[in-house]
Write a protein that holds these residues in place. Sequence first.
Motif, PDB file in Angstrom:
ATOM      1  N   GLY A  26     -12.166  -6.875-103.456  1.00  0.00           N
ATOM      2  CA  GLY A  26     -11.970  -8.300-103.233  1.00  0.00           C
ATOM      3  C   GLY A  26     -10.928  -8.891-104.166  1.00  0.00           C
ATOM      4  N   LEU A  27     -10.658 -10.194-103.953  1.00  0.00           N
ATOM      5  CA  LEU A  27      -9.663 -10.911-104.724  1.00  0.00           C
ATOM      6  C   LEU A  27     -10.339 -11.918-105.641  1.00  0.00           C
ATOM      7  CD1 LEU A  27      -7.139 -11.750-101.863  1.00  0.00           C
ATOM      8  CD2 LEU A  27      -6.905  -9.965-103.573  1.00  0.00           C
ATOM      9  N   THR A  28      -9.706 -12.119-106.784  1.00  0.00           N
ATOM     10  CA  THR A  28     -10.223 -13.158-107.675  1.00  0.00           C
ATOM     11  C   THR A  28      -9.635 -14.491-107.241  1.00  0.00           C
ATOM     12  OG1 THR A  28      -8.416 -12.946-109.242  1.00  0.00           O
ATOM     13  CG2 THR A  28     -10.359 -11.517-109.588  1.00  0.00           C
ATOM     14  N   LEU A  29     -10.165 -15.548-107.759  1.00  0.00           N
ATOM     15  CA  LEU A  29      -9.688 -16.889-107.442  1.00  0.00           C
ATOM     16  C   LEU A  29      -8.248 -17.068-107.921  1.00  0.00           C
ATOM     17  CD1 LEU A  29     -10.297 -19.663-106.315  1.00  0.00           C
ATOM     18  CD2 LEU A  29     -11.204 -20.312-108.554  1.00  0.00           C
ATOM     19  N   ILE A  30      -7.906 -16.534-109.065  1.00  0.00           N
ATOM     20  CA  ILE A  30      -6.551 -16.646-109.599  1.00  0.00           C
ATOM     21  C   ILE A  30      -5.564 -15.901-108.695  1.00  0.00           C
ATOM     22  CG2 ILE A  30      -5.051 -15.990-111.531  1.00  0.00           C
ATOM     23  CD1 ILE A  30      -7.404 -16.547-113.371  1.00  0.00           C
ATOM     24  N   GLU A  31      -5.900 -14.726-108.214  1.00  0.00           N
ATOM     25  CA  GLU A  31      -5.028 -13.982-107.307  1.00  0.00           C
ATOM     26  C   GLU A  31      -4.811 -14.752-106.000  1.00  0.00           C
ATOM     27  OE1 GLU A  31      -6.095  -9.378-108.527  1.00  0.00           O
ATOM     28  OE2 GLU A  31      -7.370 -10.440-107.121  1.00  0.00           O
ATOM     29  N   MET A  32      -5.853 -15.393-105.512  1.00  0.00           N
ATOM     30  CA  MET A  32      -5.751 -16.179-104.283  1.00  0.00           C
ATOM     31  C   MET A  32      -4.831 -17.387-104.484  1.00  0.00           C
ATOM     32  SD  MET A  32      -7.087 -15.880-101.315  1.00  0.00           S
ATOM     33  CE  MET A  32      -8.653 -16.107-100.580  1.00  0.00           C
ATOM     34  N   VAL A  33      -4.924 -18.075-105.587  1.00  0.00           N
ATOM     35  CA  VAL A  33      -4.079 -19.243-105.878  1.00  0.00           C
ATOM     36  C   VAL A  33      -2.622 -18.808-106.012  1.00  0.00           C
ATOM     37  CG1 VAL A  33      -3.578 -21.003-107.634  1.00  0.00           C
ATOM     38  CG2 VAL A  33      -5.917 -20.629-106.881  1.00  0.00           C
ATOM     39  N   VAL A  34      -2.372 -17.693-106.696  1.00  0.00           N
ATOM     40  CA  VAL A  34      -1.002 -17.188-106.842  1.00  0.00           C
ATOM     41  C   VAL A  34      -0.414 -16.855-105.471  1.00  0.00           C
ATOM     42  CG1 VAL A  34       0.365 -15.249-107.739  1.00  0.00           C
ATOM     43  CG2 VAL A  34      -1.299 -16.368-109.210  1.00  0.00           C
ATOM     44  N   ALA A  35      -1.176 -16.220-104.611  1.00  0.00           N
ATOM     45  CA  ALA A  35      -0.694 -15.893-103.267  1.00  0.00           C
ATOM     46  C   ALA A  35      -0.378 -17.159-102.480  1.00  0.00           C
ATOM     47  CB  ALA A  35      -1.740 -15.062-102.537  1.00  0.00           C
ATOM     48  N   LEU A  36      -1.209 -18.196-102.566  1.00  0.00           N
ATOM     49  CA  LEU A  36      -0.952 -19.464-101.876  1.00  0.00           C
ATOM     50  C   LEU A  36       0.301 -20.147-102.410  1.00  0.00           C
ATOM     51  CD1 LEU A  36      -4.544 -20.922-101.471  1.00  0.00           C
ATOM     52  CD2 LEU A  36      -3.009 -20.168 -99.674  1.00  0.00           C
ATOM     53  N   VAL A  37       0.500 -20.137-103.720  1.00  0.00           N
ATOM     54  CA  VAL A  37       1.676 -20.770-104.326  1.00  0.00           C
ATOM     55  C   VAL A  37       2.948 -20.045-103.881  1.00  0.00           C
ATOM     56  CG1 VAL A  37       2.873 -21.172-106.523  1.00  0.00           C
ATOM     57  CG2 VAL A  37       0.473 -21.782-106.290  1.00  0.00           C
ATOM     58  N   LEU A  38       2.939 -18.717-103.893  1.00  0.00           N
ATOM     59  CA  LEU A  38       4.103 -17.951-103.445  1.00  0.00           C
ATOM     60  C   LEU A  38       4.405 -18.204-101.965  1.00  0.00           C
ATOM     61  CD1 LEU A  38       3.590 -14.549-105.291  1.00  0.00           C
ATOM     62  CD2 LEU A  38       5.314 -16.302-105.750  1.00  0.00           C
ATOM     63  N   THR A  39       3.379 -18.274-101.141  1.00  0.00           N
ATOM     64  CA  THR A  39       3.566 -18.564 -99.717  1.00  0.00           C
ATOM     65  C   THR A  39       4.159 -19.954 -99.528  1.00  0.00           C
ATOM     66  OG1 THR A  39       1.700 -17.133 -99.157  1.00  0.00           O
ATOM     67  CG2 THR A  39       2.407 -18.717 -97.495  1.00  0.00           C
ATOM     68  N   ILE A  53       6.054 -21.616-101.629  1.00  0.00           N
ATOM     69  CA  ILE A  53       7.452 -21.597-102.076  1.00  0.00           C
ATOM     70  C   ILE A  53       8.347 -20.974-100.997  1.00  0.00           C
ATOM     71  CG2 ILE A  53       9.051 -20.535-103.733  1.00  0.00           C
ATOM     72  CD1 ILE A  53       6.818 -20.895-105.846  1.00  0.00           C
ATOM     73  N   LEU A  54       7.909 -19.865-100.401  1.00  0.00           N
ATOM     74  CA  LEU A  54       8.687 -19.230 -99.331  1.00  0.00           C
ATOM     75  C   LEU A  54       8.830 -20.134 -98.114  1.00  0.00           C
ATOM     76  CD1 LEU A  54       7.357 -15.574 -99.530  1.00  0.00           C
ATOM     77  CD2 LEU A  54       9.628 -16.396-100.170  1.00  0.00           C
ATOM     78  N   MET A  55       7.773 -20.839 -97.759  1.00  0.00           N
ATOM     79  CA  MET A  55       7.842 -21.765 -96.621  1.00  0.00           C
ATOM     80  C   MET A  55       8.782 -22.925 -96.912  1.00  0.00           C
ATOM     81  SD  MET A  55       3.932 -21.737 -95.225  1.00  0.00           S
ATOM     82  CE  MET A  55       4.286 -22.795 -93.841  1.00  0.00           C
ATOM     83  N   ALA A  56       8.773 -23.424 -98.135  1.00  0.00           N
ATOM     84  CA  ALA A  56       9.671 -24.522 -98.504  1.00  0.00           C
ATOM     85  C   ALA A  56      11.131 -24.070 -98.439  1.00  0.00           C
ATOM     86  CB  ALA A  56       9.331 -25.029 -99.900  1.00  0.00           C
ATOM     87  N   MET A  57      11.381 -22.806 -98.767  1.00  0.00           N
ATOM     88  CA  MET A  57      12.754 -22.291 -98.676  1.00  0.00           C
ATOM     89  C   MET A  57      13.169 -22.069 -97.218  1.00  0.00           C
ATOM     90  SD  MET A  57      12.634 -19.647-101.906  1.00  0.00           S
ATOM     91  CE  MET A  57      14.076 -18.782-101.402  1.00  0.00           C
ATOM     92  N   ALA A  58      12.247 -21.727 -96.352  1.00  0.00           N
ATOM     93  CA  ALA A  58      12.565 -21.436 -94.956  1.00  0.00           C
ATOM     94  C   ALA A  58      12.664 -22.694 -94.093  1.00  0.00           C
ATOM     95  CB  ALA A  58      11.506 -20.504 -94.371  1.00  0.00           C
ATOM     96  N   ALA A  59      12.048 -23.789 -94.502  1.00  0.00           N
ATOM     97  CA  ALA A  59      12.024 -25.011 -93.684  1.00  0.00           C
ATOM     98  C   ALA A  59      13.427 -25.536 -93.356  1.00  0.00           C
ATOM     99  CB  ALA A  59      11.180 -26.078 -94.355  1.00  0.00           C
TER     100      ALA A  59
END
Length: 157
Positions: free
Chosen positions: A8-21, A23-29
Amino acid sequence: MSTRPDAGLTLIEMVVALVLTAILMAMAAPLLTHLIRSYVTGAQGADLATAAGPAVARLQWDGRNAYQMVVTNTCTLDLENAKGQVLEDYHYAGGDLYRKQKGTKKALILADLQSPGGACPFAAASPYTVVYDFLYIGPSGQGQLAVDGELSAYAYS
């Protein structure tokens, strides 16, 4: 001894994945926005060309089949045979282009036009050559298509 499960994933790993996603979406918009605008502009241009194309093709066809062409001060282009009889005429008035064949009523072939400076879009270069220049706006008012060219009569006798 640890009480934490191995999978499983920790809460910190989940937050990092959401933040990276995010950032990528903001660059692609901006790229997606540009692609959508380009598509809409291309589609509007194709719609304008599809509407104006047949009218211009008819005008060129009629011009090629004339002996000579005369532009009158009422913004009418007369296409004449060798005997000086008018075969067809094209009349520009109020942003509309009409075509009248010998012995028939005039028919609207293209509306929503603008002529440069509000003048006649036809200019006679010689009895056998006429230059035309207008801007097609289209019924929705979205986009513009410049339509200009030269008509040449085949001048047969």
